[in-house]
Design a protein around this motif. Structure first.
Motif, PDB file in Angstrom:
ATOM      1  N   HIS A  59     122.795  11.298 106.007  1.00 44.55           N
ATOM      2  CA  HIS A  59     123.053  10.009 106.755  1.00 44.55           C
ATOM      3  C   HIS A  59     123.286  10.406 108.298  1.00 44.55           C
ATOM      4  CE1 HIS A  59     125.441   6.401 107.846  1.00 44.55           C
ATOM      5  NE2 HIS A  59     125.201   5.945 106.590  1.00 44.55           N
ATOM      6  N   ARG A  60     123.163   9.407 109.079  1.00 47.50           N
ATOM      7  CA  ARG A  60     123.392   9.476 110.553  1.00 47.50           C
ATOM      8  C   ARG A  60     124.506   9.752 110.888  1.00 47.50           C
ATOM      9  NH1 ARG A  60     120.284   7.830 115.153  1.00 47.50           N
ATOM     10  NH2 ARG A  60     118.565   7.030 113.540  1.00 47.50           N
ATOM     11  N   ALA A 116     119.603  10.276 109.121  1.00 43.10           N
ATOM     12  CA  ALA A 116     119.639  11.029 110.235  1.00 43.10           C
ATOM     13  C   ALA A 116     118.476  11.263 110.965  1.00 43.10           C
ATOM     14  CB  ALA A 116     120.355  12.200 110.038  1.00 43.10           C
ATOM     15  N   PRO A 117     118.544  11.364 112.437  1.00 44.56           N
ATOM     16  CA  PRO A 117     117.254  11.891 112.848  1.00 44.56           C
ATOM     17  C   PRO A 117     116.770  13.098 112.569  1.00 44.56           C
ATOM     18  CG  PRO A 117     118.961  12.015 114.399  1.00 44.56           C
ATOM     19  CD  PRO A 117     119.742  11.367 113.081  1.00 44.56           C
ATOM     20  N   GLY A 118     115.611  13.076 112.553  1.00 48.16           N
ATOM     21  CA  GLY A 118     114.851  14.641 112.281  1.00 48.16           C
ATOM     22  C   GLY A 118     114.777  15.017 110.816  1.00 48.16           C
ATOM     23  N   ALA A 119     114.729  16.410 110.704  1.00 51.47           N
ATOM     24  CA  ALA A 119     114.540  16.803 109.170  1.00 51.47           C
ATOM     25  C   ALA A 119     115.661  16.671 108.512  1.00 51.47           C
ATOM     26  CB  ALA A 119     114.027  18.157 109.271  1.00 51.47           C
ATOM     27  N   VAL A 120     116.921  16.559 109.202  1.00 49.80           N
ATOM     28  CA  VAL A 120     117.955  16.444 108.589  1.00 49.80           C
ATOM     29  C   VAL A 120     118.433  15.295 107.685  1.00 49.80           C
ATOM     30  CG1 VAL A 120     120.636  15.979 109.021  1.00 49.80           C
ATOM     31  CG2 VAL A 120     119.363  17.390 110.643  1.00 49.80           C
ATOM     32  N   TRP A 158     128.361  23.734 108.205  1.00 49.27           N
ATOM     33  CA  TRP A 158     127.787  22.304 108.009  1.00 49.27           C
ATOM     34  C   TRP A 158     126.297  22.459 108.669  1.00 49.27           C
ATOM     35  CZ3 TRP A 158     128.957  18.203 105.643  1.00 49.27           C
ATOM     36  CH2 TRP A 158     128.063  17.170 105.732  1.00 49.27           C
ATOM     37  N   THR A 159     126.001  23.117 109.523  1.00 49.39           N
ATOM     38  CA  THR A 159     124.731  23.147 109.931  1.00 49.39           C
ATOM     39  C   THR A 159     123.766  24.382 109.586  1.00 49.39           C
ATOM     40  OG1 THR A 159     125.543  24.685 111.945  1.00 49.39           O
ATOM     41  CG2 THR A 159     125.527  22.296 112.510  1.00 49.39           C
ATOM     42  N   ALA A 160     124.138  24.946 108.408  1.00 46.22           N
ATOM     43  CA  ALA A 160     123.391  26.284 107.925  1.00 46.22           C
ATOM     44  C   ALA A 160     122.260  25.758 107.423  1.00 46.22           C
ATOM     45  CB  ALA A 160     124.286  26.852 106.689  1.00 46.22           C
ATOM     46  N   PRO A 161     121.954  24.322 106.803  1.00 47.96           N
ATOM     47  CA  PRO A 161     120.735  23.969 106.260  1.00 47.96           C
ATOM     48  C   PRO A 161     119.626  24.019 107.392  1.00 47.96           C
ATOM     49  CG  PRO A 161     122.198  22.842 105.319  1.00 47.96           C
ATOM     50  CD  PRO A 161     122.922  23.363 106.277  1.00 47.96           C
ATOM     51  N   PRO A 182     110.438  24.978 115.329  1.00 47.16           N
ATOM     52  CA  PRO A 182     112.075  24.399 115.076  1.00 47.16           C
ATOM     53  C   PRO A 182     112.105  23.103 114.852  1.00 47.16           C
ATOM     54  CG  PRO A 182     112.204  26.074 116.742  1.00 47.16           C
ATOM     55  CD  PRO A 182     110.558  25.644 116.671  1.00 47.16           C
ATOM     56  N   GLY A 183     113.305  22.533 113.837  1.00 49.08           N
ATOM     57  CA  GLY A 183     113.420  21.262 113.748  1.00 49.08           C
ATOM     58  C   GLY A 183     112.714  20.528 112.491  1.00 49.08           C
TER      59      GLY A 183
END
Length: 432
Positions: free
Chosen positions: A287-288, A300-304, A97-100, A115-116
């Motif tokens: 989505h957040r 969602a916050p950030g680059a996500v 899930w966090t790979a991207p 980063p981020g």
């Protein structure tokens, strides 16, 4: 078509500087000179990290990078263990899930970003669309309704065709007009009507390195954000996105980053823009709270928030394994070798090939050169086909441009000598 007219056969090409420590006319036994340079190459050992064969000189890494040796074993593990045994548990237990974001941070180091700010997924074309529409929406947010003021998207007129197609669609969607401009003129054209600027860092056809610092500074002075396409620069030369204050950037991962055919692209969203980035593709992965499955979209916050749909895990994890080869690599050494390889190739072609049979269209100046050499010659398609038949793999672009990509992690000076000699032989032997 590139904004810079290509020289016609028979014109005089700019003088070419040889690599450091190499004369403009190496000895007749050029392979001895190439071997000396290979022995002094600080990146030479990295060649063993790729699947290559001795019978082929591979100079098409600017289209598809070579296979890193670590990838097949990693994919076998993903398929056999993570998918085959853990199955859906791998979204959490194997970190799918966090790979991207995780892989995005690996790429961030290679493009000069903290980063981020980088998220991996989708294709370059999709990410150009997200970034460009998001950039235009930023100017609308900052300036209020444009009212005919910020109604132009500038794009370099030699852009990769898909970038132009996407930019045209983004312009129609946002009520703007697309204005193609020679890349060198973008700084002088940016003005109060500019909503966003899209520029390729390196011209895909000629190999010219465009002046990203000047474009970015001029766009910002005009109050407009910049979207940079890094497809032909990331992994070949330092980019320094944070230092240049570039607003958005996109790029593929299957060229100099060696991620494999169709490997997912990436999107850079500068930290200061992330809270206001309004993606035109608000998918559930951005989505957040994606698993709440609400009808309303809350980014969602950030680059996500640059994510869209379910990530393509197999190719994404192959990319992650491919990027391991970059651990500890000094990008300054990568750039130095890139310039030395392309210098060497240009000098050897000039020395060995019939006069005016292959005219460089790639700038001689280091400050204007990426990591490929493009040569103009008649019957380019037939010449390249014969080169490939003889074990030198490059490609060509219509109507008459030969392209040779030099990937510093695995291209050697011996490869380069062999390529120049083979090209010279083919050019001498072709019918007149």
């Amino acid at each position: 078509m590139s904004e810079n007219p290509l020289p016609t056969p028979g014109t005089t090409s700019p003088p070419v500087s040889p690599p450091a420590g190499v004369s403009a006319s190496p000895p007749a036994d050029g392979f001895a000179e190439a071997a000396r340079l290979d022995a002094a190459d600080p990146l030479a050992a990295l060649r063993r990290a790729f699947v290559l064969d001795d019978d082929t000189v591979y100079l098409d890494g600017n289209s598809l990078g070579a296979l890193p040796a670590a990838v097949p074993g990693r994919l076998a593990e993903v398929i056999g263990r993570e998918w085959g045994e853990l199955r859906i548990r791998s979204w959490t237990e194997s970190g799918w899930w966090t790979a991207p974001q995780r892989i995005g941070d690996r790429i961030a180091r290679l493009i000069g970003a903290a980063p981020g700010q980088v998220v991996v997924g989708d294709s370059t074309s999709v990410n150009v669309f997200k970034a460009l529409v998001g950039a235009v929406r930023l100017t609308a947010t900052a300036d209020g309704p444009r009212g005919g003021v910020r109604d132009q998207i500038l794009v370099d007129s030699g852009t990769f065709p898909t970038d132009g197609y996407i930019a045209g669609s983004a312009a129609r969607m946002t009520g703007c007009t697309l204005v193609p401009v020679p890349a060198a003129d973008l700084p002088s054209v940016a003005g109060p009507r500019t909503a966003a600027v899209l520029v390729n860092h390196v011209d895909y056809r000629t190999g010219e390195l465009h002046n990203l610092p000047a474009v970015t500074a001029a766009a910002h002075a005009a109050g407009a954000p910049v979207v940079a396409d890094l497809c032909h620069s990331a992994g070949a030369l330092p980019v320094n996105l944070d230092a240049l204050r570039v607003d958005f950037a996109v790029g593929c991962t299957y060229k100099y980053l060696n991620g494999g055919p169709g490997s997912p692209a990436y999107l850079y969203i500068r930290a200061e823009h992330q809270d206001r980035f309004d993606s035109p593709l608000p998918g559930w992965n951005g989505h957040r709270a994606p698993f709440e499955m609400t009808a309303d979209y809350r980014p969602a916050p950030g680059a996500v928030r640059g994510r869209v749909g379910t990530p393509d895990i197999l190719s994404m994890l192959a990319l992650e394994a491919a990027l391991e080869v970059w651990d500890g690599v000094d990008l300054a050494e990568v750039r130095a070798k890139s310039l030395a390889l392309t210098d060497y190739f240009l000098a050897r072609v000039a020395a060995l090939a019939p006069e005016a049979s292959a005219v460089p269209v790639t700038p001689a100046e280091h400050a204007r050169r990426g990591s490929q050499v493009s040569l103009r010659c008649t019957d380019a398609a037939a010449v390249m086909a014969e080169l490939i038949r003889r074990g030198v793999v490059g490609d060509f672009r219509e109507p008459d441009v030969l392209r040779f990509g030099f990937t510093p992690l695995y291209t050697s000076f011996t490869d380069t000598e062999r390529a120049a000699r083979t090209l010279a032989t083919v050019l001498r032997e072709r019918p007149r």
